[in-house]
Design a protein around this motif. Structure first.
Motif, PDB file in Angstrom:
ATOM      1  N   LEU A 147       5.957   4.396   3.755  1.00  6.97           N
ATOM      2  CA  LEU A 147       5.338   5.703   3.495  1.00  6.97           C
ATOM      3  C   LEU A 147       5.601   6.672   4.653  1.00  6.97           C
ATOM      4  O   LEU A 147       5.928   7.827   4.449  1.00  6.97           O
ATOM      5  CB  LEU A 147       3.835   5.555   3.249  1.00  6.97           C
ATOM      6  N   LEU A 168       5.978  -1.627  -0.866  1.00  4.72           N
ATOM      7  CA  LEU A 168       4.661  -1.445  -0.243  1.00  4.72           C
ATOM      8  C   LEU A 168       3.864  -2.733  -0.332  1.00  4.72           C
ATOM      9  O   LEU A 168       4.067  -3.531  -1.259  1.00  4.72           O
ATOM     10  CB  LEU A 168       3.888  -0.340  -0.990  1.00  4.72           C
ATOM     11  N   ILE A 170       0.122  -3.895  -1.055  1.00  2.00           N
ATOM     12  CA  ILE A 170      -1.077  -3.300  -1.640  1.00  2.00           C
ATOM     13  C   ILE A 170      -2.190  -4.335  -1.670  1.00  2.00           C
ATOM     14  O   ILE A 170      -2.017  -5.436  -2.201  1.00  2.00           O
ATOM     15  CB  ILE A 170      -0.780  -2.806  -3.081  1.00  2.00           C
ATOM     16  N   GLU A 181      -2.140   1.692  -7.918  1.00  7.37           N
ATOM     17  CA  GLU A 181      -2.556   2.008  -6.549  1.00  7.37           C
ATOM     18  C   GLU A 181      -1.339   2.395  -5.689  1.00  7.37           C
ATOM     19  O   GLU A 181      -1.382   3.350  -4.902  1.00  7.37           O
ATOM     20  CB  GLU A 181      -3.271   0.777  -5.955  1.00  7.37           C
ATOM     21  N   ALA A 182      -0.241   1.668  -5.849  1.00 11.74           N
ATOM     22  CA  ALA A 182       0.984   1.966  -5.083  1.00 11.74           C
ATOM     23  C   ALA A 182       1.512   3.353  -5.449  1.00 11.74           C
ATOM     24  O   ALA A 182       1.864   4.158  -4.571  1.00 11.74           O
ATOM     25  CB  ALA A 182       2.048   0.898  -5.376  1.00 11.74           C
ATOM     26  N   ARG A 184      -0.198   5.831  -6.716  1.00 12.33           N
ATOM     27  CA  ARG A 184      -1.153   6.834  -6.232  1.00 12.33           C
ATOM     28  C   ARG A 184      -0.862   7.173  -4.759  1.00 12.33           C
ATOM     29  O   ARG A 184      -0.848   8.319  -4.358  1.00 12.33           O
ATOM     30  CB  ARG A 184      -2.577   6.273  -6.381  1.00 12.33           C
ATOM     31  N   LYS A 185      -0.583   6.123  -3.969  1.00 10.07           N
ATOM     32  CA  LYS A 185      -0.315   6.349  -2.532  1.00 10.07           C
ATOM     33  C   LYS A 185       1.000   7.096  -2.313  1.00 10.07           C
ATOM     34  O   LYS A 185       1.109   7.925  -1.416  1.00 10.07           O
ATOM     35  CB  LYS A 185      -0.186   4.995  -1.803  1.00 10.07           C
ATOM     36  N   THR A 188       1.811  11.453  -3.716  1.00  8.70           N
ATOM     37  CA  THR A 188       1.398  12.666  -3.004  1.00  8.70           C
ATOM     38  C   THR A 188       2.421  13.032  -1.920  1.00  8.70           C
ATOM     39  O   THR A 188       2.419  14.133  -1.417  1.00  8.70           O
ATOM     40  CB  THR A 188       0.036  12.454  -2.313  1.00  8.70           C
ATOM     41  N   ARG A 189       3.286  12.084  -1.550  1.00  7.84           N
ATOM     42  CA  ARG A 189       4.272  12.350  -0.494  1.00  7.84           C
ATOM     43  C   ARG A 189       5.647  12.676  -1.059  1.00  7.84           C
ATOM     44  O   ARG A 189       6.614  12.808  -0.324  1.00  7.84           O
ATOM     45  CB  ARG A 189       4.409  11.134   0.420  1.00  7.84           C
TER      46      ARG A 189
END
Ligand code: SAM
Length: 222
Positions: A147, A168, A170, A181-182, A184-185, A188-189
């Motif tokens: 990330l 990732l 998780i 969940e992955a 979602r993280k 945003t980037r």
């Protein structure tokens, strides 16, 4: 014969090994998908548990692609891609000098030294200095940094965009879907309009912790 006495740790993702019996030689030739790799278990990260991932990603590579592998280890993804698909170039970066040297040997061993270019250094710096806007596809097989280094992976993609494989770890308490969940993280980037092509569970890596991979298509807007 050697036994691992710690889990993987540190920047180079190594285990500590204890010699149990036989010849005290820590290097070996490891075979995967018809390719051969010289590896030294005391100096470079290696696991047979990424075996399905190596070939899964290689099968997605189209002829003529340029690939950047930001965390290449002894070169398994890079060399399997070069042997099985027909990429134009695979830039194969690692910060561990032993991994870099093994990559050079392994590219020769598999006769793909014209395609696989090993590069020694920090992936963020290497991209900034010489690999901006070159790649159709970027691999990020290091969950600890994926990330944080995503902005550099985005810079490595060609102006029209491409695909990034984001690995990732998780944590999955009850009720949490690790793939959602992955995503979602990560999302945003990523630039708006980035599309999740596939999310997969790769392997368990600890109590209630999974390694997952997101294959993401990024289309740069300008
Ligand atoms: C999990 S291993 C890679 C596994 C490899 N792709 C495979 O399939 O066998 C992660 C690698 O990232 C390297 N690494 C750690 N920090 C780095 C950085 N900042 N830049 C480039 N490589 C880095 C480590 O030395 C290690 O070899």
């Amino acid at each position: 014969m050697w036994a691992a006495s710690t889990p993987v740790r540190g920047e180079y993702k190594l285990r500590t090994f204890t010699h149990l019996a036989g010849e005290e030689r820590s290097w070996t030739i490891y075979k995967e998908h018809g390719c051969r790799f010289k590896v030294d278990i005391t100096k470079v990260f290696i696991t047979p548990r990424l075996n399905n991932e190596h070939i899964r990603v290689a099968r997605q590579v189209r002829p003529g692609e340029v690939v950047v592998n930001m965390f290449a280890g002894a070169g398994l993804f890079s060399i399997i891609i070069a042997c099985k698909s027909k990429p134009r170039k695979v830039y194969s970066i690692d910060i561990n000098e032993h991994a870099y040297k093994l990559m050079i040997e392994n590219a020769r061993l598999n006769r793909v030294e014209d395609i696989v270019e090993p590069i020694h250094g920090d992936a963020a710096r290497v991209v900034e200095e010489r690999l901006q806007q070159v790649a159709d596809r970027v691999l990020m097989p290091l969950p600890d940094l994926a990330l944080q280094y995503l902005p550099h992976a985005l810079k490595a993609l060609k102006p029209q965009g491409g695909v990034i494989h984001i690995y990732l770890h998780i944590h999955t308490p009850k009720g949490v879907n690790p793939l959602e969940e992955a995503w979602r993280k990560a999302k945003t980037r990523l630039p708006p309009g980035s599309r999740l092509l596939q999310a997969r569970r790769v392997r368990p890596v600890g109590p209630r912790t999974l390694q997952v991979v997101l294959d993401v298509e990024v289309r740069h807007s300008g």
